[in-house]
Design a protein around this motif. Sequence first.
Motif, PDB file in Angstrom:
ATOM      1  N   UNK A   9     -26.960 -11.901  28.237  1.00 19.08           N
ATOM      2  CA  UNK A   9     -27.427 -10.798  28.493  1.00 19.08           C
ATOM      3  C   UNK A   9     -28.218 -10.332  27.415  1.00 19.08           C
ATOM      4  N   UNK A  10     -28.010 -10.416  25.942  1.00 20.16           N
ATOM      5  CA  UNK A  10     -28.894 -10.016  25.108  1.00 20.16           C
ATOM      6  C   UNK A  10     -29.988 -10.999  24.965  1.00 20.16           C
ATOM      7  N   UNK A  11     -29.981 -12.159  25.318  1.00 20.96           N
ATOM      8  CA  UNK A  11     -31.264 -13.055  25.551  1.00 20.96           C
ATOM      9  C   UNK A  11     -32.095 -12.257  26.583  1.00 20.96           C
ATOM     10  N   UNK A  12     -31.671 -11.939  27.712  1.00 15.27           N
ATOM     11  CA  UNK A  12     -32.381 -11.451  28.824  1.00 15.27           C
ATOM     12  C   UNK A  12     -33.184  -9.961  28.391  1.00 15.27           C
ATOM     13  N   UNK A  13     -32.182  -9.287  27.611  1.00 14.44           N
ATOM     14  CA  UNK A  13     -32.946  -8.022  27.139  1.00 14.44           C
ATOM     15  C   UNK A  13     -33.920  -8.055  25.951  1.00 14.44           C
ATOM     16  N   UNK A  14     -33.702  -9.071  25.111  1.00  8.09           N
ATOM     17  CA  UNK A  14     -34.672  -9.449  24.061  1.00  8.09           C
ATOM     18  C   UNK A  14     -36.002  -9.951  24.697  1.00  8.09           C
ATOM     19  N   UNK A  15     -35.917 -10.266  26.005  1.00 12.17           N
ATOM     20  CA  UNK A  15     -37.104 -10.902  26.632  1.00 12.17           C
ATOM     21  C   UNK A  15     -38.049  -9.657  27.130  1.00 12.17           C
ATOM     22  N   UNK A  16     -37.492  -8.617  27.303  1.00  4.75           N
ATOM     23  CA  UNK A  16     -37.734  -7.068  27.890  1.00  4.75           C
ATOM     24  C   UNK A  16     -38.330  -6.481  27.072  1.00  4.75           C
ATOM     25  N   UNK A  17     -37.910  -6.589  25.489  1.00  2.00           N
ATOM     26  CA  UNK A  17     -38.350  -5.830  24.634  1.00  2.00           C
ATOM     27  C   UNK A  17     -39.761  -6.303  24.011  1.00  2.00           C
ATOM     28  N   UNK A  18     -40.447  -5.432  23.401  1.00  2.00           N
ATOM     29  CA  UNK A  18     -41.752  -5.765  22.644  1.00  2.00           C
ATOM     30  C   UNK A  18     -41.555  -6.565  21.459  1.00  2.00           C
ATOM     31  N   UNK A  19     -41.217  -7.864  21.362  1.00  6.02           N
ATOM     32  CA  UNK A  19     -41.096  -8.826  20.658  1.00  6.02           C
ATOM     33  C   UNK A  19     -42.335  -8.994  19.696  1.00  6.02           C
ATOM     34  N   UNK A  20     -42.445  -8.903  18.446  1.00  5.72           N
ATOM     35  CA  UNK A  20     -43.608  -9.145  17.711  1.00  5.72           C
ATOM     36  C   UNK A  20     -44.307 -10.521  18.209  1.00  5.72           C
ATOM     37  N   UNK A  21     -45.640 -10.320  18.063  1.00  2.00           N
ATOM     38  CA  UNK A  21     -46.567 -11.726  18.534  1.00  2.00           C
ATOM     39  C   UNK A  21     -46.200 -13.003  17.491  1.00  2.00           C
ATOM     40  N   UNK A  22     -45.505 -13.905  18.084  1.00  2.00           N
ATOM     41  CA  UNK A  22     -45.550 -14.967  17.141  1.00  2.00           C
ATOM     42  C   UNK A  22     -46.559 -15.839  16.853  1.00  2.00           C
ATOM     43  N   UNK A  23     -46.627 -15.815  15.538  1.00  2.00           N
ATOM     44  CA  UNK A  23     -48.169 -16.687  14.987  1.00  2.00           C
ATOM     45  C   UNK A  23     -47.420 -18.247  14.721  1.00  2.00           C
ATOM     46  N   UNK A  24     -48.585 -18.961  14.467  1.00  2.00           N
ATOM     47  CA  UNK A  24     -48.330 -20.374  14.274  1.00  2.00           C
ATOM     48  C   UNK A  24     -47.374 -20.554  13.241  1.00  2.00           C
ATOM     49  N   UNK A  25     -47.425 -19.907  12.195  1.00  2.00           N
ATOM     50  CA  UNK A  25     -46.573 -20.325  11.065  1.00  2.00           C
ATOM     51  C   UNK A  25     -45.324 -19.209  10.568  1.00  2.00           C
TER      52      UNK A  25
END
Length: 160
Positions: free
Chosen positions: A33-49
């Motif tokens: 459930x924490x994984x599902x909730x984490x996808x709903x939050x505004x996670x910072x944009x992942x850059x290449x490095x």
Amino acid sequence: MDPTELRELADDASPMMKTAKAATSGLVAGTVWGTVVATWYDVPRVERSVALPGLVRTAKLMGNYGLTFAAISGIYIGVEQMVEKYRMKKDFINGAVGGFVAGASVLGFKGRSISTAISAGAALAFTSAVIDIGGQTTRVDNGKEYLPYTTEKRPSATHQ
């Protein structure tokens, strides 16, 4: 520990084993459930490095939900089993007491207020009592055994 104590711990029906199984199941369910909730939050944009900030935030959410679910389910089953053993009855009151203690202790602690603790405990106690009184379960024993394979032979294919 002597062998009789080890046998009691290994017994699937022992209160200790039921509590451990519930806590483990809660940990797994909470982490998912924490994984599902984490996808709903505004996670910072992942850059290449630089993928670390997003992964750290996701891991924290997964751990937070996983530990909360594990604590609630472990306390619920543990208290329910203790009340059942003390009262020597198996009825809806055991689950209601377990639900109240689990909700009040875990969610009240997280909310840091007495009113939150009482509200959460009452909500979990009510939910548990309604489910137990209604006889609703996740499994229905209809006497059939379901196997992952068939035991009947297929009719032979004959060409006519």
